[in-house]
Design a protein around this motif. Structure first.
Motif, PDB file in Angstrom:
ATOM      1  N   SER A   8       0.818  -1.220   0.000  1.00 39.85           N
ATOM      2  CA  SER A   8       0.000   0.000   0.000  1.00 39.85           C
ATOM      3  C   SER A   8       0.850   1.269   0.000  1.00 39.85           C
ATOM      4  O   SER A   8       0.355   2.338  -0.342  1.00 39.85           O
ATOM      5  CB  SER A   8      -0.948   0.013   1.204  1.00 39.85           C
ATOM      6  N   LEU A   9       2.100   1.160   0.375  1.00 37.80           N
ATOM      7  CA  LEU A   9       2.988   2.318   0.448  1.00 37.80           C
ATOM      8  C   LEU A   9       3.718   2.597  -0.865  1.00 37.80           C
ATOM      9  O   LEU A   9       4.455   3.577  -0.962  1.00 37.80           O
ATOM     10  CB  LEU A   9       4.003   2.131   1.580  1.00 37.80           C
ATOM     11  N   ASN A  10       3.524   1.747  -1.855  1.00 39.52           N
ATOM     12  CA  ASN A  10       4.133   1.972  -3.168  1.00 39.52           C
ATOM     13  C   ASN A  10       3.347   3.025  -3.946  1.00 39.52           C
ATOM     14  O   ASN A  10       2.171   3.248  -3.686  1.00 39.52           O
ATOM     15  CB  ASN A  10       4.166   0.669  -3.979  1.00 39.52           C
ATOM     16  N   THR A  11       3.998   3.632  -4.913  1.00 44.79           N
ATOM     17  CA  THR A  11       3.340   4.604  -5.783  1.00 44.79           C
ATOM     18  C   THR A  11       2.644   3.861  -6.923  1.00 44.79           C
ATOM     19  O   THR A  11       3.262   3.040  -7.595  1.00 44.79           O
ATOM     20  CB  THR A  11       4.366   5.588  -6.367  1.00 44.79           C
ATOM     21  N   TYR A  12       1.354   4.195  -7.128  1.00 46.20           N
ATOM     22  CA  TYR A  12       0.586   3.589  -8.210  1.00 46.20           C
ATOM     23  C   TYR A  12       0.067   4.608  -9.215  1.00 46.20           C
ATOM     24  O   TYR A  12      -0.295   4.251 -10.314  1.00 46.20           O
ATOM     25  CB  TYR A  12      -0.576   2.766  -7.645  1.00 46.20           C
ATOM     26  N   THR A  13       0.025   5.859  -8.815  1.00 42.86           N
ATOM     27  CA  THR A  13      -0.443   6.904  -9.724  1.00 42.86           C
ATOM     28  C   THR A  13       0.082   8.246  -9.231  1.00 42.86           C
ATOM     29  O   THR A  13       0.685   8.340  -8.168  1.00 42.86           O
ATOM     30  CB  THR A  13      -1.992   6.905  -9.819  1.00 42.86           C
ATOM     31  N   ARG A  14      -0.159   9.283  -9.999  1.00 42.62           N
ATOM     32  CA  ARG A  14       0.210  10.645  -9.613  1.00 42.62           C
ATOM     33  C   ARG A  14      -1.052  11.488  -9.682  1.00 42.62           C
ATOM     34  O   ARG A  14      -1.833  11.379 -10.625  1.00 42.62           O
ATOM     35  CB  ARG A  14       1.269  11.196 -10.542  1.00 42.62           C
ATOM     36  N   SER A  15      -1.248  12.320  -8.683  1.00 47.84           N
ATOM     37  CA  SER A  15      -2.436  13.147  -8.615  1.00 47.84           C
ATOM     38  C   SER A  15      -2.453  14.177  -9.744  1.00 47.84           C
ATOM     39  O   SER A  15      -1.407  14.693 -10.131  1.00 47.84           O
ATOM     40  CB  SER A  15      -2.493  13.870  -7.270  1.00 47.84           C
ATOM     41  N   THR A  16      -3.642  14.485 -10.232  1.00 46.83           N
ATOM     42  CA  THR A  16      -3.790  15.572 -11.199  1.00 46.83           C
ATOM     43  C   THR A  16      -4.109  16.889 -10.490  1.00 46.83           C
ATOM     44  O   THR A  16      -4.196  17.925 -11.115  1.00 46.83           O
ATOM     45  CB  THR A  16      -4.902  15.264 -12.215  1.00 46.83           C
ATOM     46  N   PHE A  17      -4.300  16.832  -9.146  1.00 47.57           N
ATOM     47  CA  PHE A  17      -4.661  18.012  -8.365  1.00 47.57           C
ATOM     48  C   PHE A  17      -3.501  18.588  -7.561  1.00 47.57           C
ATOM     49  O   PHE A  17      -3.570  19.695  -7.064  1.00 47.57           O
ATOM     50  CB  PHE A  17      -5.815  17.683  -7.409  1.00 47.57           C
ATOM     51  N   ASN A  18      -2.442  17.799  -7.358  1.00 50.93           N
ATOM     52  CA  ASN A  18      -1.281  18.258  -6.601  1.00 50.93           C
ATOM     53  C   ASN A  18      -0.055  17.500  -7.118  1.00 50.93           C
ATOM     54  O   ASN A  18      -0.210  16.550  -7.881  1.00 50.93           O
ATOM     55  CB  ASN A  18      -1.495  18.067  -5.096  1.00 50.93           C
ATOM     56  N   PRO A  19       1.142  17.875  -6.693  1.00 53.44           N
ATOM     57  CA  PRO A  19       2.345  17.234  -7.239  1.00 53.44           C
ATOM     58  C   PRO A  19       2.775  15.967  -6.487  1.00 53.44           C
ATOM     59  O   PRO A  19       3.947  15.643  -6.466  1.00 53.44           O
ATOM     60  CB  PRO A  19       3.394  18.338  -7.089  1.00 53.44           C
ATOM     61  N   TYR A  20       1.834  15.258  -5.886  1.00 60.37           N
ATOM     62  CA  TYR A  20       2.186  14.105  -5.063  1.00 60.37           C
ATOM     63  C   TYR A  20       1.881  12.796  -5.770  1.00 60.37           C
ATOM     64  O   TYR A  20       0.945  12.685  -6.556  1.00 60.37           O
ATOM     65  CB  TYR A  20       1.413  14.122  -3.741  1.00 60.37           C
ATOM     66  N   ASP A  21       2.666  11.794  -5.433  1.00 66.39           N
ATOM     67  CA  ASP A  21       2.380  10.438  -5.871  1.00 66.39           C
ATOM     68  C   ASP A  21       1.320   9.856  -4.939  1.00 66.39           C
ATOM     69  O   ASP A  21       1.066  10.393  -3.861  1.00 66.39           O
ATOM     70  CB  ASP A  21       3.649   9.583  -5.809  1.00 66.39           C
ATOM     71  N   TYR A  22       0.724   8.733  -5.367  1.00 61.10           N
ATOM     72  CA  TYR A  22      -0.364   8.151  -4.582  1.00 61.10           C
ATOM     73  C   TYR A  22      -0.259   6.636  -4.589  1.00 61.10           C
ATOM     74  O   TYR A  22      -0.011   6.023  -5.625  1.00 61.10           O
ATOM     75  CB  TYR A  22      -1.706   8.592  -5.177  1.00 61.10           C
ATOM     76  N   GLY A  23      -0.429   6.049  -3.404  1.00 63.00           N
ATOM     77  CA  GLY A  23      -0.482   4.603  -3.259  1.00 63.00           C
ATOM     78  C   GLY A  23      -1.907   4.197  -2.936  1.00 63.00           C
ATOM     79  O   GLY A  23      -2.851   4.773  -3.450  1.00 63.00           O
ATOM     80  N   TYR A  24      -2.070   3.210  -2.081  1.00 61.20           N
ATOM     81  CA  TYR A  24      -3.405   2.810  -1.641  1.00 61.20           C
ATOM     82  C   TYR A  24      -3.765   3.643  -0.415  1.00 61.20           C
ATOM     83  O   TYR A  24      -3.461   3.281   0.712  1.00 61.20           O
ATOM     84  CB  TYR A  24      -3.447   1.333  -1.269  1.00 61.20           C
ATOM     85  N   MET A  25      -4.397   4.775  -0.641  1.00 63.35           N
ATOM     86  CA  MET A  25      -4.831   5.704   0.406  1.00 63.35           C
ATOM     87  C   MET A  25      -3.679   6.468   1.058  1.00 63.35           C
ATOM     88  O   MET A  25      -3.854   7.100   2.081  1.00 63.35           O
ATOM     89  CB  MET A  25      -5.660   4.996   1.491  1.00 63.35           C
ATOM     90  N   TRP A  26      -2.483   6.420   0.487  1.00 65.78           N
ATOM     91  CA  TRP A  26      -1.319   7.131   1.005  1.00 65.78           C
ATOM     92  C   TRP A  26      -0.786   8.069  -0.059  1.00 65.78           C
ATOM     93  O   TRP A  26      -0.617   7.680  -1.208  1.00 65.78           O
ATOM     94  CB  TRP A  26      -0.200   6.162   1.383  1.00 65.78           C
ATOM     95  N   TRP A  27      -0.489   9.297   0.336  1.00 65.49           N
ATOM     96  CA  TRP A  27       0.210  10.251  -0.515  1.00 65.49           C
ATOM     97  C   TRP A  27       1.699  10.089  -0.250  1.00 65.49           C
ATOM     98  O   TRP A  27       2.104   9.763   0.869  1.00 65.49           O
ATOM     99  CB  TRP A  27      -0.222  11.674  -0.187  1.00 65.49           C
ATOM    100  N   ILE A  28       2.509  10.363  -1.251  1.00 65.85           N
ATOM    101  CA  ILE A  28       3.954  10.180  -1.122  1.00 65.85           C
ATOM    102  C   ILE A  28       4.639  11.402  -1.734  1.00 65.85           C
ATOM    103  O   ILE A  28       4.324  11.803  -2.859  1.00 65.85           O
ATOM    104  CB  ILE A  28       4.413   8.903  -1.845  1.00 65.85           C
ATOM    105  N   LYS A  29       5.554  11.998  -0.973  1.00 68.99           N
ATOM    106  CA  LYS A  29       6.308  13.132  -1.489  1.00 68.99           C
ATOM    107  C   LYS A  29       7.650  13.200  -0.782  1.00 68.99           C
ATOM    108  O   LYS A  29       7.786  12.779   0.363  1.00 68.99           O
ATOM    109  CB  LYS A  29       5.548  14.447  -1.322  1.00 68.99           C
ATOM    110  N   PRO A  30       8.659  13.740  -1.449  1.00 67.86           N
ATOM    111  CA  PRO A  30       9.941  13.919  -0.773  1.00 67.86           C
ATOM    112  C   PRO A  30       9.862  15.099   0.194  1.00 67.86           C
ATOM    113  O   PRO A  30       9.241  16.119  -0.102  1.00 67.86           O
ATOM    114  CB  PRO A  30      10.917  14.201  -1.921  1.00 67.86           C
TER     115      PRO A  30
END
Length: 91
Positions: A8-30
């Motif tokens: 669930s912590l892996n990136t599966y898509t990128r949001s079109t509303f913000n610059p964050y990656d998205y997993g299963y209900m988790w946002w990911i950013k450096p």
């Protein structure tokens, strides 16, 4: 169960509303030199994971959806990078 949590912590898509990656209900950013994985709730509530630092941060807020809420998020992640992460690195 732990395999699903890791998945669930892996990136599966990128949001079109913000610059964050998205997993299963988790946002990911450096954030600084680290990968922040976070759940982002209504009103500015967060659960933020920094796995490399073995750290979980919970934040409860009462913000409404407004232009200030975007500034709050920017300020929050700036604070984490500039103030909190340097302290966590010493522990």
């Amino acid at each position: 169960r732990s395999a699903w949590i890791e998945e669930s912590l892996n990136t599966y898509t990128r949001s079109t509303f913000n610059p964050y990656d998205y997993g299963y209900m988790w946002w990911i950013k450096p954030v600084g030199d680290y990968r922040a994985i976070f759940a982002w709730g209504n009103g500015g509530q967060y659960i933020i994971l920094f796995p490399e630092l073995d750290t979980v941060i919970a934040i409860t807020s009462d913000l409404t959806r407004s232009p200030q809420s975007r500034r709050y998020q920017r300020d929050l992640f700036d604070y984490l990078e500039q103030q909190l992460l340097p302290v966590l690195e010493t522990l």
